[in-house]
Design an enzyme around this catalytic site. Structure first.
Site, mmCIF file in Angstrom:
data_model
loop_
_atom_site.group_PDB
_atom_site.id
_atom_site.type_symbol
_atom_site.label_atom_id
_atom_site.label_comp_id
_atom_site.label_asym_id
_atom_site.label_seq_id
_atom_site.Cartn_x
_atom_site.Cartn_y
_atom_site.Cartn_z
ATOM 1 N N HIS A 66 39.861 -24.370 -69.242
ATOM 2 C CA HIS A 66 39.023 -24.324 -68.035
ATOM 3 C C HIS A 66 38.949 -25.727 -67.442
ATOM 4 O O HIS A 66 39.255 -26.714 -68.113
ATOM 5 C CB HIS A 66 37.597 -23.873 -68.370
ATOM 6 N N TYR A 88 27.333 -18.085 -71.870
ATOM 7 C CA TYR A 88 28.712 -17.759 -72.239
ATOM 8 C C TYR A 88 28.745 -16.267 -72.533
ATOM 9 O O TYR A 88 28.326 -15.815 -73.588
ATOM 10 C CB TYR A 88 29.174 -18.577 -73.447
ATOM 11 N N ASP A 116 30.414 -19.617 -68.054
ATOM 12 C CA ASP A 116 31.606 -18.782 -68.115
ATOM 13 C C ASP A 116 31.133 -17.346 -68.271
ATOM 14 O O ASP A 116 30.700 -16.939 -69.348
ATOM 15 C CB ASP A 116 32.475 -19.218 -69.301
#
Length: 287
Positions: free
Chosen positions: A278, A116, A175
């Site tokens: 998402h 992340y 991500d």
């Protein structure tokens, strides 16, 4: 040995996602490996996942960040930046934030890493009070993201090479808070002035890819065509009109990338059914 599937999913809070139906999605999709970003809770509150072993780094920032990797077979090894501090200078400030975890799969010669990446912002000279959604911060978030870029590039290269020395392919999922090409953003011209699609963001992405390094699996399978998108704002009609970004990625070493057979984004049928801002990005690999 049959092929396997890998999902990457920023859940924007695992407790909220589970209330909305994450476990139903997991049971129906049934991927072999799942990378989760933004757990946003202590490890004690993440819970168990039926049929999966969970490797978790929730981080120490209350209500923020947190990553996990779910595997059908308990992994042969687990590493995060607390148990295995990063070697690249500049990553120490991020080590306790719950941003990176990797596992050596026990049932195949693959190392999977889940990331992340920190969200950034605009550089100080491009910030104007009243003209931004966020309060001007003098470029602090922009500079933080640039520091992460520089250090993580070195760490990623080390980890990829370590996997190769161990006879393993390497797969980075997560991500990355970067849309790489114009096909990863609906309104790409306007996006050039936004965090995540700044020239600096795209140049960093160029740097970590390469025919002998990592391959964007989604782009390889989907082709040089618009989409697929994985993030849409909660606000307005973005979700209904499919106006969004792809900041969720799967980047594989060339041998593994060549085995990618399919890419699916599990976008929900309606805004009311959304599990997160998402949607899960699922890649199927053959043998």
């Amino acid at each position: 040995m049959t092929g396997f599937s890998v999902a990457s999913f920023n859940v924007n809070g695992i407790r909220a996602a589970r209330r909305r139906g994450f476990d139903k999605w997991l049971a129906e999709r049934s991927p072999d490996v799942v990378g989760i970003q933004e757990l946003r809770c202590p490890e004690s509150e993440v819970g168990e996942f039926a049929g999966y072993a969970a490797a978790i780094d929730a981080g120490s920032v209350a209500g923020r960040n947190g990553v996990a990797l779910l595997t059908r077979v308990p992994p042969a090894a687990v590493r995060n930046w607390v148990t295995h501090p990063p070697k690249a200078r500049g990553l120490n400030e991020f080590a306790g934030q719950g941003r990176y975890i990797e596992v050596d799969l026990a049932d195949r010669a693959v190392t999977v890493a889940c990331l992340y990446l920190p969200k950034g912002g605009l550089p100080a000279e491009r910030q104007k009070a009243g003209g931004m959604r966020d309060k001007p911060d003098g470029g602090a978030k922009y500079e933080r993201k640039q520091r992460f870029f520089a250090a993580f590039t070195k760490e990623l290269n080390r980890n990829r090479l370590a996997a190769r020395r161990a006879g393993r392919d390497f797969l980075l999922i997560g991500d990355l808070n970067v849309a790489h090409t114009r096909h990863d953003v609906t309104n790409w011209r306007a996006a050039r002035g936004m965090d995540g699609f700044l020239l600096e963001d795209r140049e960093w992405f160029d740097e970590i890819l390469g025919a002998r390094r990592l391959v964007d699996v989604v782009r390889r399978v989907h082709g040089d065509l618009p989409g697929p998108l994985t993030w849409w704002s909660w606000a307005g009609e973005s979700f209904r009109k499919d106006v969004g970004w792809r900041v969720d990625h799967q980047l594989a070493t060339p041998g593994l990338a060549a085995r990618a057979r399919g890419v699916v984004v599990d976008k929900e049928p309606s805004p009311a059914q959304r599990l997160s801002d998402h949607a899960p990005l699922v890649v199927t690999f053959g043998d």
